[in-house]
Design a protein around this motif. Structure first.
Motif, PDB file in Angstrom:
ATOM      1  N   SER A 161      40.672  10.793 -12.419  1.00  0.00           N
ATOM      2  CA  SER A 161      40.293  10.198 -13.709  1.00  0.00           C
ATOM      3  C   SER A 161      39.007  10.855 -14.200  1.00  0.00           C
ATOM      4  N   VAL A 162      38.957  11.093 -15.493  1.00  0.00           N
ATOM      5  CA  VAL A 162      37.756  11.662 -16.103  1.00  0.00           C
ATOM      6  C   VAL A 162      37.424  10.875 -17.371  1.00  0.00           C
ATOM      7  N   GLU A 163      36.142  10.829 -17.668  1.00  0.00           N
ATOM      8  CA  GLU A 163      35.692  10.140 -18.868  1.00  0.00           C
ATOM      9  C   GLU A 163      35.388  11.185 -19.951  1.00  0.00           C
ATOM     10  N   VAL A 164      36.040  11.012 -21.071  1.00  0.00           N
ATOM     11  CA  VAL A 164      35.829  11.922 -22.210  1.00  0.00           C
ATOM     12  C   VAL A 164      35.630  11.057 -23.454  1.00  0.00           C
ATOM     13  N   LYS A 165      34.662  11.445 -24.296  1.00  0.00           N
ATOM     14  CA  LYS A 165      34.407  10.675 -25.512  1.00  0.00           C
ATOM     15  C   LYS A 165      35.689  10.479 -26.304  1.00  0.00           C
ATOM     16  N   LYS A 166      35.821   9.269 -26.850  1.00  0.00           N
ATOM     17  CA  LYS A 166      37.029   8.937 -27.614  1.00  0.00           C
ATOM     18  C   LYS A 166      37.229   9.906 -28.791  1.00  0.00           C
ATOM     19  N   SER A 167      36.137  10.313 -29.382  1.00  0.00           N
ATOM     20  CA  SER A 167      36.244  11.194 -30.550  1.00  0.00           C
ATOM     21  C   SER A 167      36.791  12.567 -30.179  1.00  0.00           C
ATOM     22  N   GLN A 168      36.703  12.955 -28.877  1.00  0.00           N
ATOM     23  CA  GLN A 168      37.184  14.267 -28.448  1.00  0.00           C
ATOM     24  C   GLN A 168      38.638  14.219 -27.970  1.00  0.00           C
ATOM     25  N   HIS A 169      39.206  13.003 -27.870  1.00  0.00           N
ATOM     26  CA  HIS A 169      40.588  12.885 -27.372  1.00  0.00           C
ATOM     27  C   HIS A 169      41.571  13.648 -28.250  1.00  0.00           C
ATOM     28  N   GLY A 214      51.796  22.171 -14.641  1.00  0.00           N
ATOM     29  CA  GLY A 214      52.638  21.179 -13.975  1.00  0.00           C
ATOM     30  C   GLY A 214      51.932  19.848 -13.811  1.00  0.00           C
ATOM     31  N   VAL A 215      50.834  19.622 -14.534  1.00  0.00           N
ATOM     32  CA  VAL A 215      50.064  18.378 -14.434  1.00  0.00           C
ATOM     33  C   VAL A 215      50.271  17.574 -15.706  1.00  0.00           C
ATOM     34  N   SER A 216      50.530  16.288 -15.521  1.00  0.00           N
ATOM     35  CA  SER A 216      50.692  15.376 -16.662  1.00  0.00           C
ATOM     36  C   SER A 216      49.348  14.729 -16.974  1.00  0.00           C
ATOM     37  N   VAL A 217      48.979  14.748 -18.260  1.00  0.00           N
ATOM     38  CA  VAL A 217      47.719  14.148 -18.696  1.00  0.00           C
ATOM     39  C   VAL A 217      48.047  12.842 -19.409  1.00  0.00           C
ATOM     40  N   GLU A 218      47.522  11.736 -18.857  1.00  0.00           N
ATOM     41  CA  GLU A 218      47.802  10.410 -19.425  1.00  0.00           C
ATOM     42  C   GLU A 218      46.602   9.976 -20.257  1.00  0.00           C
ATOM     43  N   MET A 219      46.850   9.834 -21.581  1.00  0.00           N
ATOM     44  CA  MET A 219      45.790   9.458 -22.509  1.00  0.00           C
ATOM     45  C   MET A 219      45.849   7.963 -22.783  1.00  0.00           C
ATOM     46  N   PRO A 220      44.697   7.319 -22.959  1.00  0.00           N
ATOM     47  CA  PRO A 220      44.726   5.906 -23.350  1.00  0.00           C
ATOM     48  C   PRO A 220      45.318   5.766 -24.753  1.00  0.00           C
ATOM     49  N   SER A 221      45.916   4.608 -25.062  1.00  0.00           N
ATOM     50  CA  SER A 221      46.527   4.398 -26.379  1.00  0.00           C
ATOM     51  C   SER A 221      45.476   4.488 -27.480  1.00  0.00           C
ATOM     52  N   LEU A 222      45.920   4.789 -28.654  1.00  0.00           N
ATOM     53  CA  LEU A 222      45.006   5.009 -29.773  1.00  0.00           C
ATOM     54  C   LEU A 222      44.187   3.769 -30.101  1.00  0.00           C
ATOM     55  N   SER A 247      43.181   1.589 -28.014  1.00  0.00           N
ATOM     56  CA  SER A 247      42.396   1.155 -26.860  1.00  0.00           C
ATOM     57  C   SER A 247      40.982   1.732 -26.956  1.00  0.00           C
ATOM     58  N   ALA A 248      40.012   0.964 -26.465  1.00  0.00           N
ATOM     59  CA  ALA A 248      38.624   1.433 -26.486  1.00  0.00           C
ATOM     60  C   ALA A 248      38.293   2.285 -25.264  1.00  0.00           C
ATOM     61  N   SER A 249      39.246   2.400 -24.349  1.00  0.00           N
ATOM     62  CA  SER A 249      38.999   3.130 -23.103  1.00  0.00           C
ATOM     63  C   SER A 249      38.821   4.615 -23.375  1.00  0.00           C
ATOM     64  N   GLU A 250      37.920   5.269 -22.620  1.00  0.00           N
ATOM     65  CA  GLU A 250      37.690   6.707 -22.728  1.00  0.00           C
ATOM     66  C   GLU A 250      38.158   7.453 -21.484  1.00  0.00           C
TER      67      GLU A 250
END
Length: 1259
Positions: free
Chosen positions: A296-304, A323-331, A333-336
């Motif tokens: 898990s990594v924390e990235v600013k919401k504005s950079q998603h 071959g890696v799947s990147v799971e993004m939080p829903s739009l 959601s406040a999660s980063e």
């Protein structure tokens, strides 16, 4: 589906913005210098149970509590630029998108907010109840997003399951996916279901429909529930793996899209294929579940948005490459937190790509007052150009009307640009100032002055910029910017001008609203003339709905007074010309007043300058209304009355009756005077206007009837003076005609015996049963007694019979029983019954009041006697005259049949006879009688003879009139207008010989009187033409004048104004040589001798003045030509008038588009050129400033930073480096960075498949 979006202003505005390859590939030198530690790059996961960790379902009592759903929900979704229906960003918030959203909010009750993202995509937030939000979402997608369409094929028998009970399932599906789903009718052989909507919506709808079909499919259907996180591995990058598997096995595999929160994979097809697909999918799932791990990594919401990419393409690219799947939080959601799932050795490269995507671009905002923006940009953009040239990867955006300046680009360059802009702002704030003053928008045009004279002078004098809002904004805020001292001085002067304008004069005029439309004129033409005459006066008319008579004038005191006097004079003329009088004219003469083709009435209107209105043809009114000036109305009335007197033996008499008795003689609603007019053969009785004090009453009509009416009026006046006793009795309306009797015989007997006045109601009165008796008391009582006796007898109904020969029955019942209806109306409603057709009975039955039945029997016997005494008379008139005898629509024949009570029958038309030459003229009857020439007249013998004479009088005659052949074409007129007018005026036919015959004989055919009048009219026309010929000979004098062709355009003038004035002043014709003529310098003048010589002298004088003129060419930047010319050439015309010169601009497409020619006297030309050059310099400042501002107000370029440079690529080739990594510990081997197995290369090693992070451009 509902979701709640917790958005900050920043993240909402930047939602789903674009990402460029150059921004991914480029990294600043600071990033290269600093190497993060392993713990910084890969922070450890929190311990179990720590706040914020996602856990499973809560256990215990909490699991029994059902969650409470919020009644108000919020949904946020995005419309990419390429899918926006309306892309005119200049009107964002005011254009079609805002109107559509407002309409949807009113329809659904949901609240909608729009926001424009950096990539010009549209973010939409919808708030409201679930049902309202779903409906609003569907409407928004349909109306704001471009619609795609697709078809899905499922078995026909499954369609009903998609529709659901009463269509509920289909409606729910359309709302849920925001699409339009069209299902073919049951009788349609086509099984394709068409889906229309956005691409995302179409995919969801197709998935749902396929699920419904799979449930109903008789083949094998299997559902596998795997964690949503492993779906990307099963589907593969860009869904290639599942498509290949489906094609290979032959089973249909439906994986829910990422936006659908379902973990169920549905497989349909043959059982073997389904079983094989399940095995393969389970194998993939088990393998990935066993081998993969997550970080898990924390990235600013504005950079998603830079990690996701357009339509998730960047995520698919990372999956394909690593071959890696990147799971993004829903739009919403406040999660980063971003989760990377994959095999351990591949997580490093994937994380490298994620960080590269996220940190490639930053956005910074600098706050500066909006009015300062154009000074920051600098003259011709020099300030900003300096920054952008130094830092080409930085995009600087100024938002109109807002105080923020956005900077976007690589981190280091953005920071440098930010520092430079802040320095410029600080400097400008120290030496610049502004002021805002509120001045009523009505005075803005006075502040500007004529052609901007006032405002331009203030700008130049005080070195400031003055911004005045447009008239359409109706805003009073005026803004002054510039040097602090200049701003204050300009502010003071503008306030002084406004103060003077506020002291202007306002005056109200009372003008009746009926005159407003006349004063304004058609399309405002007349009021425009008034406003042009008084340009400083504002004239305001009230709204028609206000029903107000107040017209407001506003402006300088003297001008307002002059305008008020002018309008009052205009109103006085209108009042004078609105005088109206009514003239009673017998109905049968109305057509003669109109004349053939309206000739008579048109002539009277034109010569008297009045408006004449006649009653409708089906109206009972005989009044003709004349409107205009009093003297003109009286003249028109006299002419109309003269026509009536000429057509009939009418007499006019005046009787003196005291004015105080007039109202009583007229009676209620004119009933008494109307009864006198009807009784006396329809005479017209005219009383003077009420309040005039005149005693004279005018009676007009046939001589005998006028005397009777005069006698009755005097008798009535005497009775009114002696006694005015009256009483009312009631009688059924159908009895009235019987009580009156034929020609008023019955009621006259009662009146003669009792000396009482008896008034019956008119047809338009509401009380039809009331009969009024007036006079002396004893006379009224006597008349009342007699009338009541008659009415009582009429109420005594009897039945009687009468013998009538059956051969006469048809006369009574033909024409829908017209004769029977007349009998019933005349004799108190008596009912007459004839035996049915086919029965040989001659007995008819009469039923009604005794006296009415007796009178009806007597009348029937008279009719039968007339029928038995009828004779047939033959009238010999050649067939060629029959049409003339009949008249238009048979009107002449109808008049003869009414007057003489006969029937006239014309023979059938004989075509052979009609083709014979009509050599006999003047009604000669010395011919062999032919059947087609004989007209049969049926009636009583004496009446038939009278009708015969009337028919023969209608036979046209022909006379010859000798007129010189040279005058024929003038008599005929243009397109036959002259001869046609004569034929209409005199009601004759005029034959002019053909030109090749060159005959002088003109034939006139018509009735004797008409022919004679036409002859006199023709001879009078010949005299007029001969006089015109003589005048034409005098006007044919010609002189020539030699003038250099270069002066011809000046002599002609603009649009022929100069030469037209010469022609008008001297009444001559001036002809210039045509282009092909040999003598190009000869001007021909023709007219009266004296006039031509004077016109020649005037042209020579004009040429002498033109010879002193010079022409000079100057060059003016073509961008300012339009402003110098002005709207519709108004400004350039004023300049030419002011300097007395002619200024010519180049035509479009000319070789030298900047060349302008000035012609005039030398001194005037020099002055005009100086003025034009000054205007050019002034206008060019504005032009360049406008162009510079426009270039910096454009949206950010989509192609900014495309591609990376070589240095960036080399830096990226080093890979992702961390310090204190576990593999650096003692006993561990560090991974081989050059190994393709341990660190698969991307970017530099493999040629990219696309030039942009957003995928290939669509053509």
């Amino acid at each position: 589906m509902s979701s709640v979006a917790v958005l900050t202003q920043e993240s909402f505005a930047e939602h789903r913005s674009g990402l460029k390859d150059s921004e991914i590939m480029g990294r600043g030198p600071e990033d290269e210098a600093y190497i993060p530690t392993y713990l910084e790059a890969f922070p450890p996961l929190p311990d179990k149970g720590t706040p914020g960790e996602k856990s499973g379902e809560p256990a215990g009592a909490w699991s029994k509590i059902r969650p409470i759903k919020a009644s108000v929900i919020t949904q946020v979704f995005h419309v990419p630029l390429e899918e926006r229906r309306y892309k005119d960003n200049s009107q964002f918030g005011e254009g079609e998108e805002a109107k559509v959203c407002l309409d949807i909010m009113q329809k659904t009750g949901a609240h909608i907010e729009l926001s424009l993202a950096k990539d010009q995509g549209l973010s939409i937030m919808v708030t409201g109840k679930l049902d309202s939000v779903m409906k609003a979402r569907k409407e928004i997608v349909a109306r704001l997003q471009t619609q795609a369409s697709a078809t899905v094929l499922i078995p026909k028998e499954h369609h009903r399951f998609v529709i659901g009970k009463n269509g509920e399932k289909l409606q729910e599906l359309e709302l849920k996916t925001a699409t339009k789903i069209a299902i073919p009718r049951s009788d349609d052989p086509n099984a394709n279901i068409r889906i229309t909507g956005t691409k995302d919506g179409i995919e969801k709808a197709r998935h749902e429909i396929q699920l419904i079909s799979a449930e109903q499919d008789k083949r094998a259907v299997e559902r596998l529930s795997f964690e949503k996180a492993f779906h990307p591995f099963i589907a593969g990058a860009y869904n290639r793996l599942v498509q290949e598997l489906s094609q290979e096995i032959g089973a249909r595999i439906s994986i829910p899209p990422p936006s659908v929160p379902k973990d169920e994979i549905v497989i349909t097809g043959e059982k073997e294929a389904v079983a094989m697909a399940i095995t393969r999918i389970r194998a993939i799932y088990e393998e990935k579940k066993r081998k993969t791990t997550t970080i898990s990594v924390e990235v600013k919401k504005s950079q998603h948005k830079y990690i996701v990419g357009p339509k998730g393409n960047t995520l698919q690219e990372i999956l394909e490459n690593t071959g890696v799947s990147v799971e993004m939080p829903s739009l919403d959601s406040a999660s980063e937190t971003i989760i990377l799932r994959g095999e351990p050795d591949k997580l490093g490269p994937a994380l490298t790509q994620v960080y590269a995507k996220a940190k490639s671009v930053i956005v910074v905002e600098v706050i500066a007052p909006a009015w300062l923006h154009r000074f920051i940009i600098g003259k011709k953009g020099q300030n900003i150009s300096r920054i952008t040239q130094q830092l080409p990867k930085v995009h600087i955006e100024f938002t109109d009307g807002e105080e923020r300046i956005s900077l976007e680009g690589p981190t280091e360059e953005v920071e440098q640009a930010q520092a430079q802009i802040q320095e410029i702002i600080k400097d400008l704030m120290a030496r610049m100032d502004y002021a805002e003053i509120n001045i009523d928008h009505r005075f803005h045009r006075h502040l500007i002055g004529k052609n901007g004279a006032n405002i331009n002078r203030i700008k130049e004098q005080y070195k400031v910029s003055v911004r005045i809002p447009q008239d359409s904004e109706r805003c009073g805020l005026v803004r002054i910017e510039g040097d602090p001292q200049g701003v204050q001085l300009a502010r003071k002067e503008l306030m002084d001008i406004a103060q003077r304008m506020e002291n202007e004069r306002t005056k109200d005029l009372i003008i009746e609203q009926k005159f407003h439309r006349t004063i304004i004129g058609q399309k405002g033409e007349k009021i425009k003339e008034v406003r042009d005459k008084f340009p400083e006066v504002i004239i305001i008319f009230p709204d028609q709905q206000q029903k107000s008579d107040i017209v407001q004038l506003r402006g300088p005191k003297n001008e307002v007074e002059k305008c008020a006097k002018f309008l009052q004079k205009l109103i006085a003329e209108l009042v004078e010309s609105s005088f109206s009088i009514s003239v009673p004219i017998h109905k049968q003469f109305h057509k003669n007043i109109i004349g053939k083709g309206g000739a008579n009435i048109k002539k009277i209107r034109e010569e008297t300058n009045t408006k004449i209105d006649l009653p409708m043809e089906n109206s009972n009114s005989e009044m003709i209304v004349i409107t205009g000036k009093k003297s003109s109305c009286e003249a028109a009335r006299d002419r109309i009355l003269a026509i009536q007197r000429e057509l009939a033996n009418l007499k006019e008499a005046e009787v003196s009756i005291p004015a105080k008795l007039h109202n009583s003689l007229i009676g209620s609603k004119g009933s008494l005077v109307r009864s006198v007019m009807e009784e006396c053969g329809g005479v017209h009785i005219h009383f003077p206007a009420e309040g005039s004090g005149l005693d004279k009453v005018t009676i007009r009509g046939p001589a005998e009837e006028v005397e009777r009416a005069k006698k009755q009026l005097l008798q009535l006046a005497e009775e009114k003076q002696v006694n005015n006793f009256s009483v009312e009795i009631q009688a059924k309306p159908e009895y009235h005609k019987f009580l009156i009797g034929k020609g008023g015989a019955n009621i006259r007997r009662v009146r003669d015996r009792t000396r009482a006045r008896i008034i019956f109601p008119s047809p338009d009165e509401p009380e039809q049963e009331h009969i009024t008796i007036m006079g002396k008391e004893e006379a009224v009582c006597l008349a009342q007694k007699e009338l009541e006796t008659l009415i009582k007898n009429l109420d005594d109904v009897i039945e009687d019979s009468l013998v009538v020969d059956p051969r006469h029955h048809r006369h009574f019942v033909c024409r829908r029983g017209q004769v029977l209806r007349e009998l019933a109306e005349e004799y108190g409603g008596v009912a007459v019954s004839f035996p049915r057709t086919g029965t040989q009975s001659d007995n008819i039955t009469l039923k009604g009041p005794r006296e009415c039945v007796d009178a009806a029997k007597k009348r029937i016997q008279e009719i039968v006697q007339d029928l038995e005494s009828q004779v047939n008379v033959e009238v010999l008139i050649p067939q060629r005259y029959h049409r003339a005898v009949m008249g238009p629509k048979g009107c002449k024949i109808q008049q003869i049949t009414r007057e003489h009570e006969v029937q006239i029958k014309f023979p059938d038309r004989d075509e052979c006879a009609a083709q014979e030459a009509a050599s006999q003229e003047n009604g000669d009857t010395d011919l062999i009688p032919r059947k087609c020439d004989i007209i049969i007249v049926t009636g009583r013998a004496e009446k038939c003879e009278m009708a015969r004479g009337a028919l023969l009088a209608l036979v046209p005659v022909t006379i010859d009139v000798e007129v010189s052949y040279d005058l024929h074409r003038y008599i005929i007129g243009q397109k036959g207008a002259g001869i046609r007018k004569m034929m209409e005026d005199y009601e004759v036919n005029i034959w002019v010989p053909q030109p090749e015959q060159q005959s002088d004989i003109i034939k006139i055919t018509g009735q004797v009187a008409s022919v004679e009048r036409a002859k006199q009219g023709l001879l009078q026309r010949v005299k007029e033409l001969q006089a015109e010929q003589e005048d034409r000979a005098l006007r044919s004098y010609k002189v020539t004048l030699s003038v250099d062709p270069k002066y011809h355009p000046k002599i002609i003038g603009r649009k022929g104004a100069v030469i037209s004035q010469i022609r008008k002043d001297y009444d001559v014709n001036v002809q210039f040589p045509d282009k092909g003529d040999e003598q190009q310098d000869v001007i021909l003048i023709s007219g009266y001798e004296r006039n031509t010589n004077e016109a020649k002298a005037a042209i020579e004088q004009l040429v002498a003045a033109l010879q002193d003129m010079v022409s000079e060419d100057i060059r003016l930047d073509r961008r300012v030509h339009a402003r110098i010319i002005g709207a519709r050439g108004k400004a350039i015309r004023k300049l030419m008038e002011e300097f007395k010169v002619d200024i010519r601009f180049p035509q479009p497409g000319s070789e030298d588009p900047s060349k302008v020619t000035v012609t005039g006297l030398p001194e005037n030309v020099d002055n005009a050129i100086d003025h034009l050059l000054n205007l050019e310099e002034e206008y060019m400042l504005s032009v360049t400033e406008t162009e510079t501002m426009a270039s910096y107000m454009k949206p950010p370029s989509k192609t900014m930073g495309a591609g990376g440079n070589d240095e960036d690529n080399k830096a990226l080739a080093k890979g992702f480096v961390v310090r204190d990594a576990p593999w650096n510990a003692q006993g561990n081997k560090a991974p081989d960075m050059s190994s393709a197995e341990e660190f698969p290369t991307f970017g530099t090693g493999i040629a990219p498949k696309q030039t942009s992070a957003w995928g290939p451009k669509k053509c």
